[in-house]
Design an enzyme around this catalytic site. Structure first.
Site, mmCIF file in Angstrom:
data_model
loop_
_atom_site.group_PDB
_atom_site.id
_atom_site.type_symbol
_atom_site.label_atom_id
_atom_site.label_comp_id
_atom_site.label_asym_id
_atom_site.label_seq_id
_atom_site.Cartn_x
_atom_site.Cartn_y
_atom_site.Cartn_z
ATOM 1 N N LEU A 56 0.811 -1.223 0.000
ATOM 2 C CA LEU A 56 0.000 0.000 0.000
ATOM 3 C C LEU A 56 0.842 1.271 0.000
ATOM 4 O O LEU A 56 0.388 2.313 -0.478
ATOM 5 C CB LEU A 56 -0.941 -0.013 1.212
ATOM 6 C CG LEU A 56 -1.918 -1.191 1.278
ATOM 7 C CD1 LEU A 56 -2.808 -1.081 2.505
ATOM 8 C CD2 LEU A 56 -2.775 -1.255 0.007
ATOM 9 N N GLU A 104 12.240 -1.724 4.831
ATOM 10 C CA GLU A 104 12.807 -3.076 4.735
ATOM 11 C C GLU A 104 11.817 -4.163 5.137
ATOM 12 O O GLU A 104 11.849 -5.270 4.605
ATOM 13 C CB GLU A 104 14.084 -3.187 5.582
ATOM 14 C CG GLU A 104 14.821 -4.495 5.337
ATOM 15 C CD GLU A 104 16.302 -4.430 5.611
ATOM 16 O OE1 GLU A 104 16.895 -5.496 5.828
ATOM 17 O OE2 GLU A 104 16.872 -3.327 5.606
ATOM 18 N N ARG A 105 10.890 -3.863 6.066
ATOM 19 C CA ARG A 105 9.875 -4.855 6.423
ATOM 20 C C ARG A 105 8.989 -5.182 5.223
ATOM 21 O O ARG A 105 8.674 -6.352 4.950
ATOM 22 C CB ARG A 105 9.008 -4.354 7.590
ATOM 23 C CG ARG A 105 9.659 -4.429 8.950
ATOM 24 C CD ARG A 105 8.705 -3.984 10.047
ATOM 25 N NE ARG A 105 7.639 -4.956 10.276
ATOM 26 C CZ ARG A 105 6.379 -4.797 9.911
ATOM 27 N NH1 ARG A 105 5.986 -3.707 9.279
ATOM 28 N NH2 ARG A 105 5.471 -5.726 10.190
#
Length: 280
Positions: free
Chosen positions: A63, A81-82
């Site tokens: 999103l 990074e997640r």
């Protein structure tokens, strides 16, 4: 960890808007062309949380674009990074991204600040992040605390954790030992015994107050002819408040209408830290 970051990222970069600009072009970048941020302060990623995010990405997509910088023929992650790791788990071929021109110092600063805002860091990672910001931005602890909307003792107490032996820092990072326990161990005079006392604390399941009492007993060196004076509740409360403020053992010695406050320190750097707190 304390909530909020005061003026946030923009406070560290006056006049520069570091949020995603609506006019910036969002591109689809191949996952195989993206590399992790080499300055990522977070070492531990919650695998269960990544799986949950991965499932959400499978259903709804990514999103919010991640932020990248060009590095040769590849890209390095600046922020997100997640989302990148979760997209890998979701077997995506590409991910929406905004490309920014940033140098190494800006890369490190943004990675640290994003994680501090998200409160994703362990106490040790947070301490290392503060230390890196102090060194690379050439700030004092007072300036950093103001810009991040945190208290000076909060910054100082985290950074002091970095003086603990590696085995203790690892235990705190792994959630085996709490930050409060680590702070208690910093008061131990015989520093070489810190790992042993940590193991004893874990084995006996000591809470922070019990560990503080153990450290105090180990530090005691009272002459036999000296009698221990029972302190009143008010004095004990003030000692506790001062211990929390300075992050080191503090003793209030009263004699009728006068007395003295004894603040322990264990190195020149520790003394400097306490003196700076007294000046604030």
């Amino acid at each position: 960890m304390a909530k909020g970051l005061g003026k946030g990222i923009n406070a560290l970069f006056p006049g520069e808007d570091l949020d995603l600009d609506q006019l910036e072009q969002v591109e689809q970048i191949l996952i195989i062309d993206i590399k992790p941020n080499p300055f990522q302060p977070r070492k531990i990623f919650d695998e269960e949380a990544l799986k949950e995010l991965s499932e959400s990405i499978k259903e709804h997509g990514v999103l919010q674009p991640i932020i990248l910088r060009k590095k040769g023929s590849k890209f390095e992650i600046v922020v997100g990074e997640r989302r990148y790791r979760a997209s890998q788990l979701a077997n995506l071929e590409a991910i929406p991204a905004v490309i920014r021109e940033l140098n190494d110092q800006q890369m490190m600063e943004l990675a640290i600040l994003e994680n501090l805002q998200r409160e994703d860091l362990t106490a040790i990672e947070e301490a290392e992040a503060y230390q890196n910001l102090l060194e690379h931005l050439n700030l004092t602890q007072e300036q950093l605390a103001f810009r991040l909307g945190k208290s000076r003792p909060h910054i100082a107490n985290h950074i002091r954790l970095l003086s603990l032996p590696q085995v203790v820092r690892d235990a705190i990072s792994d959630g085996i030992f709490s930050m409060g326990h680590g702070k208690a161990l910093l008061g131990l005079k015989k520093k070489k015994n810190i790992p042993l006392i940590m193991q004893k604390s874990i084995k006996e399941n000591l809470n922070v107050r019990q560990l503080e009492a153990l450290v105090q007993r180990l530090n005691e060196n009272v002459p036999r002819e000296t009698k221990k004076v029972q302190k009143d509740i008010f004095t004990k409360e003030k000692e506790s408040e001062l211990r929390e403020l300075f992050g080191t053992p503090v003793s209030i010695v009263k004699n009728k209408d006068k007395g003295k406050i004894e603040i322990e320190f264990y190195s020149d750097d520790d003394l400097e830290r306490i003196l700076q707190l007294l000046e604030d």
